[in-house]
Write a protein that holds these residues in place. Structure first.
Motif, PDB file in Angstrom:
ATOM      1  N   GLY A 119      11.586  15.509  11.546  1.00 50.74           N
ATOM      2  CA  GLY A 119      10.524  16.512  11.652  1.00 50.74           C
ATOM      3  C   GLY A 119       9.239  16.122  10.938  1.00 50.74           C
ATOM      4  N   TRP A 120       9.112  14.843  10.528  1.00 48.54           N
ATOM      5  CA  TRP A 120       7.844  14.423   9.880  1.00 48.54           C
ATOM      6  C   TRP A 120       6.684  14.577  10.862  1.00 48.54           C
ATOM      7  CZ3 TRP A 120       4.769  10.244  11.499  1.00 48.54           C
ATOM      8  CH2 TRP A 120       5.334   9.421  12.489  1.00 48.54           C
ATOM      9  N   MET A 121       5.492  14.750  10.338  1.00 48.43           N
ATOM     10  CA  MET A 121       4.337  14.987  11.212  1.00 48.43           C
ATOM     11  C   MET A 121       3.358  13.821  11.215  1.00 48.43           C
ATOM     12  SD  MET A 121       3.672  18.959  10.305  1.00 48.43           S
ATOM     13  CE  MET A 121       4.816  20.204  10.855  1.00 48.43           C
ATOM     14  N   ILE A 122       2.888  13.434  10.047  1.00 54.43           N
ATOM     15  CA  ILE A 122       1.936  12.312   9.984  1.00 54.43           C
ATOM     16  C   ILE A 122       2.278  11.395   8.816  1.00 54.43           C
ATOM     17  CG2 ILE A 122      -0.039  13.499  11.049  1.00 54.43           C
ATOM     18  CD1 ILE A 122      -1.101  14.096   8.207  1.00 54.43           C
ATOM     19  N   LYS A 123       1.849  10.147   8.960  1.00 53.78           N
ATOM     20  CA  LYS A 123       1.895   9.205   7.830  1.00 53.78           C
ATOM     21  C   LYS A 123       0.459   8.910   7.423  1.00 53.78           C
ATOM     22  CE  LYS A 123       6.179   6.901   9.276  1.00 53.78           C
ATOM     23  NZ  LYS A 123       7.188   7.324   8.279  1.00 53.78           N
ATOM     24  N   VAL A 124       0.232   8.940   6.119  1.00 58.90           N
ATOM     25  CA  VAL A 124      -1.127   8.805   5.598  1.00 58.90           C
ATOM     26  C   VAL A 124      -1.195   7.594   4.655  1.00 58.90           C
ATOM     27  CG1 VAL A 124      -2.937   9.948   4.242  1.00 58.90           C
ATOM     28  CG2 VAL A 124      -1.421  11.301   5.709  1.00 58.90           C
ATOM     29  N   ARG A 133       0.840  -1.197   0.000  1.00 64.05           N
ATOM     30  CA  ARG A 133       0.000   0.000   0.000  1.00 64.05           C
ATOM     31  C   ARG A 133       0.876   1.247   0.000  1.00 64.05           C
ATOM     32  NH1 ARG A 133      -2.558   0.757   6.079  1.00 64.05           N
ATOM     33  NH2 ARG A 133      -0.557   0.748   7.150  1.00 64.05           N
ATOM     34  N   LYS A 134       0.301   2.276  -0.564  1.00 55.97           N
ATOM     35  CA  LYS A 134       1.064   3.512  -0.687  1.00 55.97           C
ATOM     36  C   LYS A 134       0.881   4.356   0.576  1.00 55.97           C
ATOM     37  CE  LYS A 134       2.020   4.158  -5.408  1.00 55.97           C
ATOM     38  NZ  LYS A 134       1.646   4.657  -6.724  1.00 55.97           N
ATOM     39  N   VAL A 135       2.004   4.792   1.141  1.00 58.82           N
ATOM     40  CA  VAL A 135       1.969   5.610   2.355  1.00 58.82           C
ATOM     41  C   VAL A 135       2.658   6.942   2.068  1.00 58.82           C
ATOM     42  CG1 VAL A 135       2.819   5.814   4.718  1.00 58.82           C
ATOM     43  CG2 VAL A 135       1.875   3.638   3.914  1.00 58.82           C
ATOM     44  N   GLY A 136       2.013   8.033   2.440  1.00 54.25           N
ATOM     45  CA  GLY A 136       2.620   9.352   2.309  1.00 54.25           C
ATOM     46  C   GLY A 136       3.066   9.857   3.662  1.00 54.25           C
ATOM     47  N   THR A 137       4.360  10.210   3.758  1.00 48.72           N
ATOM     48  CA  THR A 137       4.859  10.835   4.984  1.00 48.72           C
ATOM     49  C   THR A 137       4.849  12.347   4.753  1.00 48.72           C
ATOM     50  OG1 THR A 137       6.218   8.918   5.416  1.00 48.72           O
ATOM     51  CG2 THR A 137       6.796  10.943   6.593  1.00 48.72           C
ATOM     52  N   VAL A 138       4.250  13.085   5.729  1.00 53.79           N
ATOM     53  CA  VAL A 138       3.983  14.510   5.515  1.00 53.79           C
ATOM     54  C   VAL A 138       4.714  15.379   6.538  1.00 53.79           C
ATOM     55  CG1 VAL A 138       2.148  16.277   5.539  1.00 53.79           C
ATOM     56  CG2 VAL A 138       1.693  14.026   4.537  1.00 53.79           C
ATOM     57  N   GLY A 139       5.249  16.480   6.062  1.00 54.37           N
ATOM     58  CA  GLY A 139       5.856  17.467   6.964  1.00 54.37           C
ATOM     59  C   GLY A 139       5.758  18.854   6.354  1.00 54.37           C
ATOM     60  N   ILE A 140       6.442  19.853   6.968  1.00 50.26           N
ATOM     61  CA  ILE A 140       6.483  21.171   6.328  1.00 50.26           C
ATOM     62  C   ILE A 140       7.927  21.515   5.983  1.00 50.26           C
ATOM     63  CG2 ILE A 140       4.363  22.091   7.316  1.00 50.26           C
ATOM     64  CD1 ILE A 140       6.031  23.644   9.341  1.00 50.26           C
ATOM     65  N   THR A 141       8.073  22.388   4.994  1.00 49.32           N
ATOM     66  CA  THR A 141       9.397  22.614   4.416  1.00 49.32           C
ATOM     67  C   THR A 141      10.257  23.547   5.259  1.00 49.32           C
ATOM     68  OG1 THR A 141       8.731  24.577   3.163  1.00 49.32           O
ATOM     69  CG2 THR A 141       8.345  22.425   2.125  1.00 49.32           C
TER      70      THR A 141
END
Lengths: 488, 446, 131
Positions: C101-106, C23-31
């Motif tokens: 510094g990642w915030m969430i995994k989706v 499954r595809k997982v996106g790791t999200v943060g801010i730049t």
């Protein structure tokens, strides 16, 4: 002479068994408290308050007071806050026993003088605004906004009209959107144009039959009168909406023009600004609201009524939104407003607006050579200068300038508001300042812009403290004394 | 004009600098059709002496707590205000300053806010206090809104019928707009029964709002009701009387999550209802949703202890429509008065004040109910207020004749509680003397 | 994670899309650019595991002393992990925005809309224009 040894906390002064107050001996039979009240309701120890002597209390708070700038001691051109002189006679009047020692549940026939005063104030505020129905109940400007939006909601409910949106320009006070939400509305922002006026195109695109209220601050937070206001009112009224005037800036138009005459259906006053109630280090205020006769029945209850030559509190108002505050309202502030208005009379109130606008324009004419004023050469009672250009050139920000002004004995203008002007410095001299004071302010502002950026980044230099570390305060909030871990 | 400086010559010089020919020209931006073409229809200006005479005449028409003996309460009280409170809070450096936006020149106000917050935390046992709200009623409403936000339950609140009826009316007004449901638990015996509260609370309930001592002066079973609230995932919001905490257990010790109060008792005159002081304190976990200003401790660039406004991102000027509340001002002057009052009273002074209230109220209750006409409406123990029933059911006439005899004897309850139409609320503070209590008794029995 | 390998939203969030067990997982943060612009951060609110997020819609907030900024999800899907300790060590955002510094995994729905996002070069251009 300032005492530099202040800033010890009350709790650090405390010593067991020291005390200030003494109370009379009990003159009724002394029953044991645990016979009068259930034992398990009683605390097993004394309330943990500091133990200090009366001279210590006096010295402590007196010394603390000297760490404040105030209108009594300094020029305080804090834009939007109208820091005008607070007359001492009003304090004396408000402290009369026949005013200060009235209980809010006293029967009407025992407070005819107070009710007469409040009735007269209702009439006066209605006349000044051109909106004849008045409630004195709200406790502050923001509370008045909320109450008026509730009045609007009740009006639309009564008319069986579904109205969901409140609109206001992006330059509005933050209280406008926050009040709209508390009153159950969706909030929609309307853009302002480069001149600081409501962007009519944007307004038109957002106007539909869901609009309940358009909130406008006029004169605006930029200190300019939006002459489109009656056109806006026509558009909004055509869609069945109401116009709310945020009366924060009434000081500029007293006796000159009336909100009810330029299209407003509802407004609040900030009597602590316009009518010179002392700001008390952050409050109290009051927020009386005025509305059209059509909206009058929905105002909070009670209001003061005159029946023949007697005054009464009228609760019997079937369409009223009810109460927004306990008791009658912030009467102490209202009494001072009455004193202020009665001291000036009709010509005097108009002269207040004239002198406030004259002073602001004069100061603008002096400041614009130092800092650009994006909204032009003329203003109402205040204006917004921008430090953006100077920041780009020298890295000196509006904050730096504000802090350095403190070193020279001037309170800073309001900075970084409104949000629509970069590096904003909002300057409001008020009518109670002299030409000499404003000349001195402008000269110092000019001198500061010639100073080295390094010096300004570190300002202020002569105050009791230098710039506080606000990041630390927010990251590890310490909101009470805990007896340990304190920095000395 | 009394408060202007500019001479005609100044005005001309200023107009010249502006480049305007007249003051009137500065208002040209206002369209002519909106200009008021007549003077405001207001009474003429008064000199200071005339003002004193006119207002003096109005004030003289009022009976007041100095001219009649005041047994009124119900949320506003005739407690003693020590002279230091007026002397210190009357300093212009305090009362003519504003919100401490520039902390370097407002350390006095900021330190007072920090001390006030600490005093309220000590008094209530709570973790954090804000720097004050408008008054007790709006503090109760804001406490309820806080509970709704914290629990994520925006639809329902349970309130005791023994909470100050005006506070409940404020909640009704607020709830009408946001579509929330207010369930009132009756207090037929003077207090609410925990079982009735339990029946009203469910998994949608944000909080129970309880007043202790309650509007009738009776003591509620706060601990039991807080357990009921917590078992349902709701909060307990307690409205308290600050003077009572000289003797009673603190809200936090009874299980309250949010403590709110009318702070007028702490050094502020009755002023016909305001301005007063809204007290709010809560558990630390809720602080980011608490309305109102908060002072926090930090250090300056030289490492010295100092104070600033903190957690401002909760507030409307930053968060706008997403703010925790629309509240902008606090009641700085009255937080200051409360801080001075509490410093002056100290632990012993507050306790003695509370004891005097309790003993004198008990004596008054006993005196008033000794004859045949009056009885205590409720058998519950009471703090400084109690409800008297007039067996002849002539409360209005009774209070009127007592007023003529020099006593503001009590507050009729029928307008809020139809079942208590024959009752009135009597309040006895530490200021009332044995002689005054006996005088009241005589007057009511005539 | 190298910045060059990430996709970017106009609102300055980044996402790294990886394949985890089919499954595809996106790791999200801010730049880093956003963190610099926001200045000293003092507080952060992140969602709970299980929350559905939508491209362009708010999933959390960061606060500096005098500003609150919304965090907008760059992708569609459901939150399956949260860097819940991050709010307690905000300095990590400055030191390692694309790693610790990642915030969430989706867990992404389809590609989660990632193909609509900017690549590194396009984002660099946007930052140059804003800076």
């Amino acid at each position: 002479m300032r005492n530099l040894k202040t800033s010890t906390l009350l709790f650090e002064l405390s010593k067991p068994a020291r005390r200030a107050a003494t109370l009379p001996a009990c003159d009724v039979p002394v029953e044991r408290i645990d016979k009068l009240l259930p034992k398990d309701s009683l605390s097993e120890r004394l309330p943990p308050l500091p133990e200090v002597s009366e001279p210590e209390v006096v010295r402590h708070f007196t010394n603390l007071s000297t760490l404040n700038m105030s209108v009594d001691t300094h020029f305080y051109p804090l834009g939007s806050c109208t820091m005008k002189y607070n007359s001492k006679r009003n304090e004396r009047m408000a402290a009369l026993p026949g005013i200060a020692d009235l209980h809010p549940h006293q029967p009407d026939e025992t407070i005819q003088g107070m009710l007469e005063l409040l009735y007269e104030l209702q009439q006066i505020l209605g006349e000044i605004s051109g909106l004849p129905a008045v409630s004195l109940q709200p406790a502050a400007g923001a509370h008045g906004e909320l109450a008026a939006l509730m009045v609007a909601a009740a009006y639309f409910r009564d008319k069986k009209l579904l109205r969901t949106k409140v609109l206001a320009p992006d330059s509005a006070h933050g209280t406008n959107p926050a009040s709209a939400k508390m009153a159950g509305f969706e909030f929609v922002t309307v853009k302002s144009n480069a001149a600081g006026f409501v962007d009519m195109e944007d307004l038109q695109s957002k106007l539909d039959d869901q609009i309940a209220v358009f909130m406008i601050t006029n004169p605006s937070t930029l200190g300019i009168f939006d002459k489109q206001v009656s056109q806006i009112a026509q558009l909004v009224h055509k869609m069945g909406g109401l116009i709310y005037l945020d009366g924060a800036n009434m000081n500029a138009i007293l006796g000159i023009t009336r909100p009810g005459d330029f299209g407003a259906d509802m407004m609040h006053y900030n009597p602590h600004k316009t009518f010179s109630g002392p700001h008390g280090g952050g409050g109290p205020g009051a927020g009386p609201i005025c509305v059209t006769d059509i909206l009058g029945p929905y105002l909070p209850a009670p209001v003061v009524e005159k029946v023949e030559d007697k005054f009464r509190l009228a609760y019997d108002r079937a369409q009223s939104i009810g109460r927004v505050r306990s008791f009658f309202g912030n009467v102490g502030v209202l009494v001072r407003a009455w004193c202020y208005i009665r001291t000036h009379g009709p010509e005097g109130l108009k002269a207040v607006a004239e002198n406030a606008v004259l002073n602001a324009n004069y100061l603008l004419s002096r400041v614009k050579h130092i800092l650009p004023v994006p909204q032009g050469d003329r203003c109402m009672h205040e204006f917004v200068a921008s430090a953006a250009a100077i920041k780009k050139k020298t890295s000196v920000s509006a904050m730096d300038l504000a802090k350095r002004l403190l070193d020279y004995g001037f309170h800073a203008p309001t900075v970084y508001f409104p949000l629509t002007v970069p590096e904003a410095m909002m300057i409001e001299p008020t009518e109670t300042e002299s030409k000499e004071t404003m000349d001195a302010f402008a000269e110092i502002l000019f001198r500061i812009t010639e100073e080295s950026p390094e010096l300004l980044h570190e300002a202020p230099h002569s105050t009791i403290i230098s710039r506080p570390d606000e990041v630390r305060a927010a990251r590890q909030p310490m909101m009470r004394w805990k007896g340990d871990g304190n920095v000395r | 004009m009394p408060y202007f400086y500019n001479t005609p010559e100044d005005q001309q010089a200023m107009l010249a600098a502006i480049g305007a020919s007249s003051v009137d020209e500065l208002f040209d931006v206002i369209p002519a059709e909106h200009r008021l073409k007549r003077p405001l229809a207001l009474p003429p200006a008064l000199s200071e002496m005339e003002l004193a005479q006119q207002l003096g005449a109005l004030a003289a028409k009022n009976d007041h707590a100095g001219s009649k003996v005041c047994f009124l309460g119900g949320g506003s009280y005739d407690h003693f205000v020590p002279a230091v409170v007026d002397a210190l809070a009357g300093r212009g450096e305090f009362y003519t300053s504003y919100t401490p936006y520039q902390p370097e020149v407002a350390q006095g106000n900021l330190q007072v806010m920090f001390e006030y917050q600490t005093l309220i935390c000590e008094l209530t046992g709570m973790d954090v206090s804000n720097a004050s709200l408008y008054d007790g009623g709006s503090a109760a409403a804001e406490g309820v809104l806080l509970a709704m936000s914290v629990t994520g339950r925006p639809g329902k609140v349970v309130v005791a019928g023994s909470v100050n009826p005006e506070y409940r009316q404020i909640l009704e007004t607020y709830f009408e707009c946001i579509g929330a449901h207010l369930v009132t638990v009756p207090a037929a015996s003077g207090i609410v029964r925990p079982a009735d509260v339990a029946a009203a609370v469910d998994s949608d309930t944000a909080c129970v709002l309880l007043q202790h001592p309650n509007f009738f002066g009776c003591l509620e079973d706060v601990a039991a009701i807080s357990k009921i609230a917590h078992d349902a995932g709701a909060l307990l919001v307690q409205s308290f009387d600050p003077i009572s905490l000289g003797l009673l257990k603190r809200p936090a010790d009874l299980g309250a999550d949010v403590a709110v109060a009318e702070g007028q008792s702490l050094g502020t005159p009755m002023l016909y209802g305001g301005p007063y002081l809204g007290i709010m304190a809560c558990k630390e976990a809720f602080v980011r949703r608490m309305p109102g200003r908060i002072a926090g401790q930090t250090v300056d660039r030289r490492g010295r202890r100092c104070w600033v406004l903190t957690l401002q991102t909760r507030e409307q000027h930053i968060r706008r429509e997403k703010a925790t509340s629309n509240i902008c001002t606090n009641q700085g002057l009255f937080a200051l008065r409360a801080a001075i009052y509490l410093a002056q009273m100290g632990p012993q002074g507050l306790k003695e004040t509370a004891e005097l209230c309790v003993r004198k109220a008990a004596y008054a209750k006993q005196q008033l109910t000794a004859g045949s006409r009056f009885s205590a409406a409720f058998s519950q123990p009471t703090f400084k207020e109690f409800v008297i029933r007039d067996k002849q059911n002539r409360v209005a006439d009774l209070l009127k004749s007592a007023s003529a005899a020099g006593y503001l004897a009590g507050i009729p309850l029928g307008k809020w509680y139809p079942e208590l139409e024959d009752c009135f609320l009597v309040t006895v503070t530490e200021k009332r003397t044995k002689g005054e209590i006996e005088g009241l008794t005589r007057s009511l029995n005539q | 994670m190298k910045p060059e390998q990430l996709r970017y939203a106009e609102t300055h969030e980044w996402v790294a899309v990886t394949d985890e067990g089919g499954r595809k997982v996106g790791t999200v943060g801010i730049t880093a650019f956003a963190i610099e612009q926001l200045t000293d951060l003092v507080h952060m609110v992140l969602p709970k595991v299980g929350k559905a997020v939508e491209q362009g819609k708010e999933f959390g907030e960061v606060e500096s002393v005098k500003a609150v900024s919304s965090l907008y999800s760059p992708v569609n899907g459901e939150v399956i992990a949260v860097n819940s300790d991050l709010p307690n060590r905000l300095e990590t955002l400055g030191s390692d925005p694309y790693g610790e510094g990642w915030m969430i995994k989706v867990a992404l729905a389809g590609d989660g809309g990632a193909s609509k996002l900017m690549d590194h070069a396009a984002y660099q251009k946007q930052c140059a224009a804003e800076g």
